[in-house]
Scaffold this active site. Structure first.
Site, PDB file in Angstrom:
ATOM      1  N   ASP A  71      13.745 -27.718 -16.725  1.00 35.63           N
ATOM      2  CA  ASP A  71      12.683 -26.725 -16.882  1.00 35.63           C
ATOM      3  C   ASP A  71      13.231 -25.539 -17.667  1.00 35.63           C
ATOM      4  O   ASP A  71      14.340 -25.066 -17.429  1.00 35.63           O
ATOM      5  CB  ASP A  71      12.184 -26.273 -15.501  1.00 35.63           C
ATOM      6  CG  ASP A  71      10.852 -25.541 -15.598  1.00 35.63           C
ATOM      7  OD1 ASP A  71       9.837 -26.092 -15.134  1.00 35.63           O
ATOM      8  OD2 ASP A  71      10.822 -24.412 -16.160  1.00 35.63           O
ATOM      9  N   ILE A  72      12.424 -25.063 -18.594  1.00 40.25           N
ATOM     10  CA  ILE A  72      12.863 -23.976 -19.469  1.00 40.25           C
ATOM     11  C   ILE A  72      12.974 -22.640 -18.709  1.00 40.25           C
ATOM     12  O   ILE A  72      13.699 -21.747 -19.146  1.00 40.25           O
ATOM     13  CB  ILE A  72      11.900 -23.873 -20.684  1.00 40.25           C
ATOM     14  CG1 ILE A  72      12.585 -23.211 -21.866  1.00 40.25           C
ATOM     15  CG2 ILE A  72      10.603 -23.200 -20.322  1.00 40.25           C
ATOM     16  CD1 ILE A  72      11.817 -23.358 -23.173  1.00 40.25           C
ATOM     17  N   ASN A 107       2.074 -29.784  -8.902  1.00 37.16           N
ATOM     18  CA  ASN A 107       0.925 -28.885  -8.980  1.00 37.16           C
ATOM     19  C   ASN A 107      -0.225 -29.617  -9.653  1.00 37.16           C
ATOM     20  O   ASN A 107      -0.031 -30.250 -10.700  1.00 37.16           O
ATOM     21  CB  ASN A 107       1.288 -27.634  -9.798  1.00 37.16           C
ATOM     22  CG  ASN A 107       2.380 -26.816  -9.138  1.00 37.16           C
ATOM     23  OD1 ASN A 107       2.430 -26.710  -7.918  1.00 37.16           O
ATOM     24  ND2 ASN A 107       3.263 -26.239  -9.934  1.00 37.16           N
ATOM     25  N   GLY A 132      -2.059 -24.300  -9.277  1.00 40.84           N
ATOM     26  CA  GLY A 132      -1.018 -23.579 -10.002  1.00 40.84           C
ATOM     27  C   GLY A 132      -0.459 -24.324 -11.197  1.00 40.84           C
ATOM     28  O   GLY A 132       0.571 -23.939 -11.752  1.00 40.84           O
ATOM     29  N   GLN A 133      -1.135 -25.399 -11.635  1.00 38.09           N
ATOM     30  CA  GLN A 133      -0.636 -26.157 -12.785  1.00 38.09           C
ATOM     31  C   GLN A 133      -0.847 -25.365 -14.068  1.00 38.09           C
ATOM     32  O   GLN A 133      -1.923 -24.801 -14.299  1.00 38.09           O
ATOM     33  CB  GLN A 133      -1.368 -27.506 -12.877  1.00 38.09           C
ATOM     34  CG  GLN A 133      -0.801 -28.435 -13.940  1.00 38.09           C
ATOM     35  CD  GLN A 133      -1.446 -29.820 -13.928  1.00 38.09           C
ATOM     36  OE1 GLN A 133      -2.346 -30.092 -13.117  1.00 38.09           O
ATOM     37  NE2 GLN A 133      -1.012 -30.680 -14.826  1.00 38.09           N
ATOM     38  N   HIS A 175       3.319 -33.812 -13.954  1.00 35.00           N
ATOM     39  CA  HIS A 175       4.780 -33.866 -13.839  1.00 35.00           C
ATOM     40  C   HIS A 175       5.176 -33.461 -12.435  1.00 35.00           C
ATOM     41  O   HIS A 175       4.525 -32.632 -11.801  1.00 35.00           O
ATOM     42  CB  HIS A 175       5.434 -32.913 -14.845  1.00 35.00           C
ATOM     43  CG  HIS A 175       4.876 -31.528 -14.801  1.00 35.00           C
ATOM     44  ND1 HIS A 175       3.703 -31.178 -15.447  1.00 35.00           N
ATOM     45  CD2 HIS A 175       5.299 -30.406 -14.161  1.00 35.00           C
ATOM     46  CE1 HIS A 175       3.445 -29.911 -15.218  1.00 35.00           C
ATOM     47  NE2 HIS A 175       4.387 -29.414 -14.425  1.00 35.00           N
ATOM     48  N   HIS A 217       8.083 -31.549 -10.312  1.00 37.47           N
ATOM     49  CA  HIS A 217       9.253 -30.677 -10.341  1.00 37.47           C
ATOM     50  C   HIS A 217      10.260 -31.242  -9.339  1.00 37.47           C
ATOM     51  O   HIS A 217       9.885 -31.593  -8.206  1.00 37.47           O
ATOM     52  CB  HIS A 217       8.898 -29.259  -9.894  1.00 37.47           C
ATOM     53  CG  HIS A 217       7.887 -28.567 -10.757  1.00 37.47           C
ATOM     54  ND1 HIS A 217       8.222 -27.529 -11.600  1.00 37.47           N
ATOM     55  CD2 HIS A 217       6.551 -28.754 -10.899  1.00 37.47           C
ATOM     56  CE1 HIS A 217       7.137 -27.100 -12.223  1.00 37.47           C
ATOM     57  NE2 HIS A 217       6.099 -27.831 -11.810  1.00 37.47           N
TER      58      HIS A 217
END
Ligand code: AMP
Ligand code: ZN
Length: 112
Positions: A30-31, A86, A92-93, A99, A101
Protein backbone atom coordinates in the site's frame (compact mmCIF):
# COMPACT_ATOMS: atom_id res chain seq x y z
CA UNK A 1 -10.60 -0.88 -17.19
CA UNK A 2 -8.23 1.82 -18.39
CA UNK A 3 -9.42 4.36 -15.82
CA UNK A 4 -8.93 2.00 -12.87
CA UNK A 5 -5.67 2.56 -11.00
CA UNK A 6 -5.39 -1.06 -9.87
CA UNK A 7 -6.04 -2.37 -13.41
CA UNK A 8 -3.26 -0.06 -14.56
CA UNK A 9 -0.91 -1.44 -11.89
CA UNK A 10 -1.80 -5.00 -12.96
CA UNK A 11 -1.10 -4.05 -16.60
CA UNK A 12 2.30 -2.65 -15.61
CA UNK A 13 1.35 0.88 -16.61
CA UNK A 14 1.83 2.29 -13.09
CA UNK A 15 4.67 1.13 -10.82
CA UNK A 16 3.95 -0.72 -7.61
CA UNK A 17 6.00 -2.67 -5.13
CA UNK A 18 4.83 -6.19 -6.00
CA UNK A 19 5.19 -8.87 -3.34
CA UNK A 20 3.15 -11.75 -4.84
CA UNK A 21 1.69 -12.68 -8.20
CA UNK A 22 -0.12 -15.69 -9.55
CA UNK A 23 -2.56 -16.46 -12.35
CA UNK A 24 -5.51 -14.75 -10.67
CA UNK A 25 -4.13 -12.40 -8.01
CA UNK A 26 -1.46 -9.78 -7.48
CA UNK A 27 -0.30 -8.26 -4.19
CA UNK A 28 1.60 -5.02 -3.74
CA UNK A 29 2.52 -2.67 -0.91
CA UNK A 30 0.00 0.00 0.00
CA UNK A 31 1.31 3.41 -0.96
CA UNK A 32 0.10 4.89 2.37
CA UNK A 33 0.76 2.07 4.86
CA UNK A 34 -1.39 1.98 8.01
CA UNK A 35 0.84 -0.62 9.69
CA UNK A 36 4.47 -1.71 9.41
CA UNK A 37 3.28 -4.30 6.89
CA UNK A 38 0.37 -3.21 4.70
CA UNK A 39 -0.20 -5.06 1.44
CA UNK A 40 -3.16 -5.09 -0.94
CA UNK A 41 -4.31 -8.37 -2.49
CA UNK A 42 -6.09 -7.68 -5.76
CA UNK A 43 -7.79 -9.94 -8.32
CA UNK A 44 -6.53 -9.53 -11.87
CA UNK A 45 -10.19 -9.43 -12.92
CA UNK A 46 -11.80 -6.02 -12.43
CA UNK A 47 -14.60 -6.41 -9.90
CA UNK A 48 -15.56 -3.02 -8.51
CA UNK A 49 -16.70 -4.12 -5.05
CA UNK A 50 -17.46 -7.35 -3.23
CA UNK A 51 -21.13 -6.50 -3.75
CA UNK A 52 -20.54 -6.69 -7.51
CA UNK A 53 -19.07 -10.20 -7.38
CA UNK A 54 -21.26 -12.87 -8.96
CA UNK A 55 -21.64 -16.63 -8.79
CA UNK A 56 -19.10 -16.98 -11.61
CA UNK A 57 -16.54 -15.33 -9.28
CA UNK A 58 -16.93 -17.90 -6.51
CA UNK A 59 -13.71 -19.79 -7.21
CA UNK A 60 -11.78 -16.54 -7.70
CA UNK A 61 -12.93 -15.31 -4.28
CA UNK A 62 -11.83 -18.59 -2.72
CA UNK A 63 -8.51 -18.31 -4.51
CA UNK A 64 -8.05 -14.81 -3.07
CA UNK A 65 -8.76 -16.04 0.45
CA UNK A 66 -6.17 -18.79 0.09
CA UNK A 67 -3.63 -16.29 -1.23
CA UNK A 68 -3.91 -14.14 1.92
CA UNK A 69 -1.82 -16.35 4.24
CA UNK A 70 0.74 -16.90 1.50
CA UNK A 71 1.13 -13.14 1.12
CA UNK A 72 1.29 -12.68 4.90
CA UNK A 73 3.99 -15.34 5.22
CA UNK A 74 5.97 -13.73 2.41
CA UNK A 75 6.01 -10.55 4.51
CA UNK A 76 7.22 -12.31 7.63
CA UNK A 77 3.90 -12.15 9.49
CA UNK A 78 4.51 -15.46 11.23
CA UNK A 79 2.35 -14.73 14.29
CA UNK A 80 -0.71 -13.66 12.33
CA UNK A 81 -2.20 -10.83 10.37
CA UNK A 82 -5.38 -8.79 9.90
CA UNK A 83 -7.45 -8.67 6.73
CA UNK A 84 -9.77 -5.79 5.87
CA UNK A 85 -12.17 -5.64 2.94
CA UNK A 86 -13.92 -2.31 2.50
CA UNK A 87 -17.06 -2.47 0.37
CA UNK A 88 -18.64 0.61 -1.19
CA UNK A 89 -18.66 4.20 -0.01
CA UNK A 90 -20.46 3.17 3.17
CA UNK A 91 -17.66 0.71 3.91
CA UNK A 92 -14.92 3.28 3.39
CA UNK A 93 -13.81 1.95 0.00
CA UNK A 94 -11.77 4.47 -2.00
CA UNK A 95 -10.44 2.41 -4.91
CA UNK A 96 -13.26 0.67 -6.74
CA UNK A 97 -11.42 -2.48 -7.75
CA UNK A 98 -12.03 -4.87 -4.88
CA UNK A 99 -9.04 -5.78 -2.74
CA UNK A 100 -8.12 -7.21 0.61
CA UNK A 101 -5.83 -5.27 2.90
CA UNK A 102 -3.30 -7.47 4.74
CA UNK A 103 -1.96 -5.69 7.82
CA UNK A 104 0.48 -6.72 10.50
CA UNK A 105 3.82 -6.27 12.11
CA UNK A 106 4.23 -3.81 14.95
CA UNK A 107 1.15 -3.01 17.03
CA UNK A 108 -1.81 -2.63 14.74
CA UNK A 109 -3.34 0.83 14.82
CA UNK A 110 -6.90 -0.25 15.61
CA UNK A 111 -9.02 -3.17 16.71
CA UNK A 112 -12.34 -4.42 15.42
P1 AMP B 1 -9.79 1.23 0.16
O1 AMP B 1 -10.14 2.41 1.00
O2 AMP B 1 -10.14 -0.07 0.81
O3 AMP B 1 -10.37 1.36 -1.23
O4 AMP B 1 -8.21 1.22 0.05
C1 AMP B 1 -7.52 1.76 -1.03
C2 AMP B 1 -6.06 1.69 -0.67
O5 AMP B 1 -5.31 1.82 -1.87
C3 AMP B 1 -5.58 2.80 0.28
O6 AMP B 1 -5.03 2.21 1.46
C4 AMP B 1 -4.52 3.54 -0.55
O7 AMP B 1 -3.43 3.97 0.24
C5 AMP B 1 -4.12 2.50 -1.56
N1 AMP B 1 -3.59 3.00 -2.82
C6 AMP B 1 -4.13 3.95 -3.61
N2 AMP B 1 -3.37 4.13 -4.70
C7 AMP B 1 -2.34 3.26 -4.62
C8 AMP B 1 -1.21 2.96 -5.44
N3 AMP B 1 -0.99 3.60 -6.61
N4 AMP B 1 -0.34 2.00 -5.02
C9 AMP B 1 -0.56 1.36 -3.85
N5 AMP B 1 -1.60 1.59 -3.04
C10 AMP B 1 -2.48 2.53 -3.41
ZN1 ZN C 1 -9.72 -2.39 -12.04
Amino acid sequence: MSDCIFCRIIAGQIPASMVYQDEHVVAFKDIHPKASVHVLVVPRKHIATLADAEAVDQSLLGHMMLALPKVAQSQGLDTGFRTVLNTGHGGGQEVFHMHFHVLGGKALPFTV
